[in-house]
Design a protein around this motif. Structure first.
Motif, PDB file in Angstrom:
ATOM      1  N   CYS A 109      -7.285  12.425  -2.309  1.00 47.61           N
ATOM      2  CA  CYS A 109      -8.035  11.222  -1.981  1.00 47.61           C
ATOM      3  C   CYS A 109      -9.396  11.351  -2.639  1.00 47.61           C
ATOM      4  N   ASP A 110      -9.778  10.354  -3.404  1.00 44.59           N
ATOM      5  CA  ASP A 110     -11.055  10.339  -4.108  1.00 44.59           C
ATOM      6  C   ASP A 110     -11.891   9.207  -3.533  1.00 44.59           C
ATOM      7  N   LYS A 130      -9.694   6.823  -1.641  1.00 42.45           N
ATOM      8  CA  LYS A 130      -8.638   6.150  -2.413  1.00 42.45           C
ATOM      9  C   LYS A 130      -7.585   7.165  -2.848  1.00 42.45           C
ATOM     10  N   HIS A 131      -6.332   6.836  -2.642  1.00 43.24           N
ATOM     11  CA  HIS A 131      -5.223   7.695  -3.054  1.00 43.24           C
ATOM     12  C   HIS A 131      -5.232   7.833  -4.570  1.00 43.24           C
ATOM     13  N   ASP A 132      -5.155   9.056  -5.054  1.00 41.35           N
ATOM     14  CA  ASP A 132      -5.252   9.317  -6.478  1.00 41.35           C
ATOM     15  C   ASP A 132      -4.234  10.390  -6.856  1.00 41.35           C
ATOM     16  N   CYS A 138      -4.910   8.442   3.176  1.00 44.20           N
ATOM     17  CA  CYS A 138      -6.309   8.541   2.742  1.00 44.20           C
ATOM     18  C   CYS A 138      -7.211   7.647   3.591  1.00 44.20           C
ATOM     19  N   THR A 139      -6.728   6.459   3.936  1.00 48.98           N
ATOM     20  CA  THR A 139      -7.495   5.560   4.790  1.00 48.98           C
ATOM     21  C   THR A 139      -7.684   6.165   6.181  1.00 48.98           C
ATOM     22  N   VAL A 168       0.859  -1.186   0.000  1.00 49.84           N
ATOM     23  CA  VAL A 168       0.000   0.000   0.000  1.00 49.84           C
ATOM     24  C   VAL A 168       0.894   1.234   0.000  1.00 49.84           C
ATOM     25  N   GLN A 223      -2.048   6.166   0.306  1.00 46.50           N
ATOM     26  CA  GLN A 223      -3.255   5.389   0.596  1.00 46.50           C
ATOM     27  C   GLN A 223      -3.433   5.208   2.090  1.00 46.50           C
TER      28      GLN A 223
END
Length: 139
Positions: A127-128, A131-133, A87-88, A80, A84
């Motif tokens: 973060c979308d 989810k890391h973007d 973002c989590t 990961v 991410q």
């Protein structure tokens, strides 16, 4: 006997509070608040009065080692990315959308104010839906 145990417990609690320590964490900065997204284990320092630089340096080293010098796309052993993981952590606090925010490292000496450690993420965090973007930066 109970009184003796109570005295020992009080002495242990008081002596535990006087040991110099340093907190180290990563935060995402918003206009009116900061959100902690990672906290490192406490760092033991020599003195609460004289060791802000010891704390700052140890914190910067911890965060840089953990993140590959602030690389949000660094893959951890778990597979990961650092981004991410952040973002989590934000999604766990019901913050699912983050657009173009830098992640900063801060340290705290013996319960004092949080101070900037000199560490910042190389990339902006996006973060979308948790989810890391990749971020799209408008010029």
């Amino acid at each position: 006997m109970k009184v003796l145990l109570l005295v020992f417990a009080l002495v242990a609690a008081v002596s535990g509070q006087t040991e110099p320590w340093c907190r180290c964490a990563a935060f995402v900065t918003y206009e009116y608040t900061e959100m902690m997204v990672y906290e490192a284990p406490d760092i033991i320092i020599d003195s609460c009065q004289d060791d802000a630089n010891q704390c700052k340096d140890a914190c910067a080293n911890e965060l840089n080692t953990l993140s590959g010098n602030g690389d949000l796309w660094l893959l951890q052993e778990s597979g990961v990315t650092i981004g991410q993981t952040i973002c989590t952590a934000l999604a766990d606090h019901f913050l699912f959308w983050v657009v173009n925010h830098r992640v900063y490292g801060y340290f705290e000496v013996c319960g004092g104010p949080w101070e900037y450690s000199g560490v910042a993420s190389q990339q902006l965090l996006c973060c979308d839906g948790g989810k890391h973007d990749h971020c799209i930066v408008k010029k």
